[in-house]
Write an enzyme that holds these catalytic residues in place. Structure first.
Site, PDB file in Angstrom:
ATOM      1  N   GLY A 258       2.355  -3.054   8.349  1.00  0.00           N
ATOM      2  CA  GLY A 258       2.604  -3.368   9.756  1.00  0.00           C
ATOM      3  C   GLY A 258       4.066  -3.698   9.990  1.00  0.00           C
TER       4      GLY A 258
ATOM      5  N   GLU B 119      -6.358  -5.147   3.087  1.00  0.00           N
ATOM      6  CA  GLU B 119      -6.425  -6.225   2.079  1.00  0.00           C
ATOM      7  C   GLU B 119      -7.574  -6.011   1.095  1.00  0.00           C
ATOM      8  OE1 GLU B 119      -3.982  -8.407   1.784  1.00  0.00           O
ATOM      9  OE2 GLU B 119      -3.111  -7.371   3.490  1.00  0.00           O
TER      10      GLU B 119
ATOM     11  N   THR C 166       0.824  -1.211   0.000  1.00  0.00           N
ATOM     12  CA  THR C 166       0.000   0.000   0.000  1.00  0.00           C
ATOM     13  C   THR C 166       0.859   1.262   0.000  1.00  0.00           C
ATOM     14  OG1 THR C 166      -1.634  -1.207   1.250  1.00  0.00           O
ATOM     15  CG2 THR C 166      -1.842   1.178   1.264  1.00  0.00           C
TER      16      THR C 166
END
Lengths: 214, 439
Positions: free
Chosen positions: B179, B422, B140
């Site tokens: 993350g 996602e 992303t």
């Protein structure tokens, strides 16, 4: 969708989408699981057909296929959600019917499965009655069954959540404790607040006290 | 034991143990699950910290890091390799702390396993498993999410020294959100637009070392950091990454399916969607994860509704258990049914993924689009139901539901990101629609 319309070979996940959309619901007062599943399949097939028809109409009126798609995304999303909803109802009923459990357990799970389906219909009622698939009479069967199922599940509600088998530490909740000692737990939890480390906070001397003496 | 709850358990008409077995695929799995959970609960090392909600963000991160590293090593010592069994242990050991290494174990390693060549796997996997390499999955970008083809990060091949040059050409192209990217990871898999022989070849995965393996300081051309506090997941250092002419060897492109030869010749994959495999894998598991979130909220709200008494039903009589009010039942029982529905559907999605993944491994890609659509749709459908359901459970707990003591706000912030990570849910539904129209 064109394959479905032509009656060509299609995957089992989507076979029902080619069903006859003029059919009406088989629902009776008993509210059988099979009739509930058929209702979901009908709704998904109809909404997909509606979305496809909308796209075709827009193409016929001169829009490109991409423009027609872009102008139909709300209808497409309704169809996709209905498809997923049907998938879940079908899987739930399949697993419950295949489950190797005793009759009393199967009865409870069947009641839950029916409740899931009926609630799904009532929450999206417009999509099930728009084309007259359900009659008003059949809708009242569903509403009555919903109330019956709430009462039927009530005595088993705690046992049904116990069955998820989460230890207290995993839930990390004063309210959801297995032993139900909610209020002593809330009291103990509150005592952990850093605010309670001092009887009088420094902020009292910094802000409140001066305001009181001004 | 609260007498109302004891009475509730006595009046049940079925054996909950049978349902537990059905949920967790048999009594043997239930036994293993309980053993692992108890091992975590009894472990003194995992006991000490003060309640989660009273910790600062840095304390939450450090607690999570300490606990998860400890648990990873402990699980390795115990020889527990099954991801689900590891999850059971970690869930009991550090409930609702988001693991700062979740993407390392959940996406970085599986991506190398699935998309790396034999040589790449031999080179990176042993180091990753021993935490010499701590990786994440940097897809992303600040200005680009679900539409992967729109990613701006570039990897230009330079045949003169057989290297890729990676760049974040704009602010919007900076990787944002992965993350563990901010402070924990020392390498990552970067999704970037491959450019070779002057042509754009679509997005591909590249292994990029972002920090020195000894000092943990940034590699040349790399800037990264934490993106700041979020709605939840605050024990995780979701990060940003800016790449300025970062050079990596040709062998760092994951080349199991598509390749760049030494002279820059591009060999495309047999199916363009093959690179989305990791995402499909994660989506398949999000369904069960959503069921887990909603079911926990239902446990809390239903047990509390049996304990809580409110308002006398007839003048002068005792206050009724709130679970006896039909409106409370109407809010809670359909959610309980939904939690079961999602558990069973999640199980189906995972089995279906395993089945199709085996076919893909064997070179048969026929069902990939179907799998992609089913997982996309169920991911969206289940996360919407989970998030909305947890909120209703919170309302069913009255004022106490608003307190972190109830456990519900933490559940909500832990599970609601599923609606956007996602793949944003509306986009997912349109992918289902496209599949239905095409088929």
């Amino acid at each position: 969708y064109p394959d479905i319309k032509r009656g060509g070979p299609i995957h089992e996940f989507v076979q029902y989408l080619g069903a006859d959309l003029t059919q009406k619901s088989c629902m009776t007062e008993e509210v059988a699981l099979g009739c509930l599943l058929k209702a979901f399949q009908h709704r998904a097939a109809r909404l997909l057909s509606d979305a496809a028809a909308r796209i075709e109409n827009l193409v016929r009126s001169g829009k490109s296929r991409q423009e027609a798609w872009d102008a139909s995304t709300v209808a497409l999303t309704w169809a996709a959600k209905a498809y997923c909803h049907t998938f879940v109802v079908r899987t739930f009923s399949q697993i419950v019917s295949d489950a190797a459990v005793d009759k009393s357990t199967k009865d409870v799970l069947t009641a839950l499965c029916k409740l899931y389906a009926i609630d799904g219909i009532i929450e999206n009622l417009g999509e099930f009655i728009e084309d007259g698939f359900f009659s008003p009479h059949q809708v009242s069967f569903l509403k009555n069954k919903l109330a019956d199922l709430l009462a039927e599940i009530r005595p088993n509600a705690v046992a049904l959540v116990d069955a998820f088998d989460y230890p207290d530490k995993t839930l990390d909740s004063c309210l959801g404790r297995y032993d139900g000692q909610v209020y002593p737990a809330l009291y103990e939890y509150a005592k952990n607040s850093p605010f309670n480390e001092q009887e009088v906070l420094d902020s009292y001397h910094k802000f409140i006290k001066p305001a009181q003496t001004e | 034991m609260n007498p109302d709850l004891a009475q509730e358990r006595r009046r049940a008409t079925f054996d909950p143990e049978q349902v537990t077995s059905l949920l967790y695929r048999g009594p043997e799995n239930v036994r293993k699950r309980r053993y692992l959970q108890n091992a975590a609960i009894q472990d003194q090392v995992l006991r000490g910290s003060k309640p989660w909600a009273f910790q600062s963000r840095v304390e939450q991160y450090e607690t999570a890091l300490q606990m998860f590293i400890y648990m990873m090593k402990k699980l390795d010592e115990m020889g527990v390799t099954d991801p689900l069994e590891r999850m059971y242990y970690q869930e009991a050991g550090a409930p609702h702390y988001y693991n700062p290494m979740a993407l390392h174990t959940g996406m970085f390693i599986p991506s190398i396993e699935k998309q790396g060549t034999k040589e790449q796997k031999e080179r990176w996997l042993p180091m990753a498993r021993s935490l010499q390499l701590i990786g994440t999955y940097a897809q992303t970008e600040m200005g680009h999410g679900t539409f992967i083809r729109g990613l701006e990060t570039t990897a230009s091949y330079d045949p003169s020294n057989q290297e890729f040059v990676l760049n974040s050409p704009t602010v919007t192209s900076m990787k944002f959100w992965p993350g563990g990217l901010g402070k924990t990871s020392n390498c990552c898999l970067v999704m970037a637009q491959l450019i070779t022989q002057g042509k754009k070849r679509g997005i591909h995965l590249f292994f990029v070392q972002i920090r020195d393996l000894k000092t943990h300081r940034h590699m040349p051309g790399v800037e990264s950091g934490d993106i700041g506090p979020k709605f939840g997941f605050n024990s995780n250092d979701n990060g940003y990454l800016k790449l300025s002419n970062v050079r990596i060897p040709r062998e760092n492109m994951l080349m199991r399916y598509s390749k760049v030869l030494e002279d820059g010749t591009y060999v495309p994959p047999t199916n363009q969607r093959i690179g989305y495999g990791t995402m499909v894998f994660v989506r398949a598991h999000i369904v069960t994860n959503s069921a887990r979130g909603l079911s926990k909220a239902c446990v809390i709200a239903i047990r509390y509704s049996a304990v809580r008494r409110q308002t006398e039903v007839s003048p002068g009589g005792p206050e009724a258990q709130i679970i006896d009010y039909q409106t409370q039942q109407y809010k809670l029982f359909p959610l309980l049914a939904t939690a079961y529905a999602m558990y069973f559907t999640g199980r189906y999605a995972e089995d279906y993924y395993e089945q199709i993944a085996s076919e893909i491994e064997a070179g048969n890609l026929e069902s990939l689009n179907q799998l992609h659509a089913v997982c996309a749709g169920l991911k969206a459908f289940s996360t919407w139901a989970c998030t909305a359901g947890i909120e209703t459970c919170r309302l069913c707990c009255g004022g106490h539901g608003y307190s972190h003591a109830s456990g519900i706000p933490k559940l909500y912030t832990y599970y609601t990101p599923g609606c956007t990570y996602e793949g944003e849910n509306n986009v997912m539904m349109l992918q289902v629609a496209r599949f239905l129209m095409k088929i």
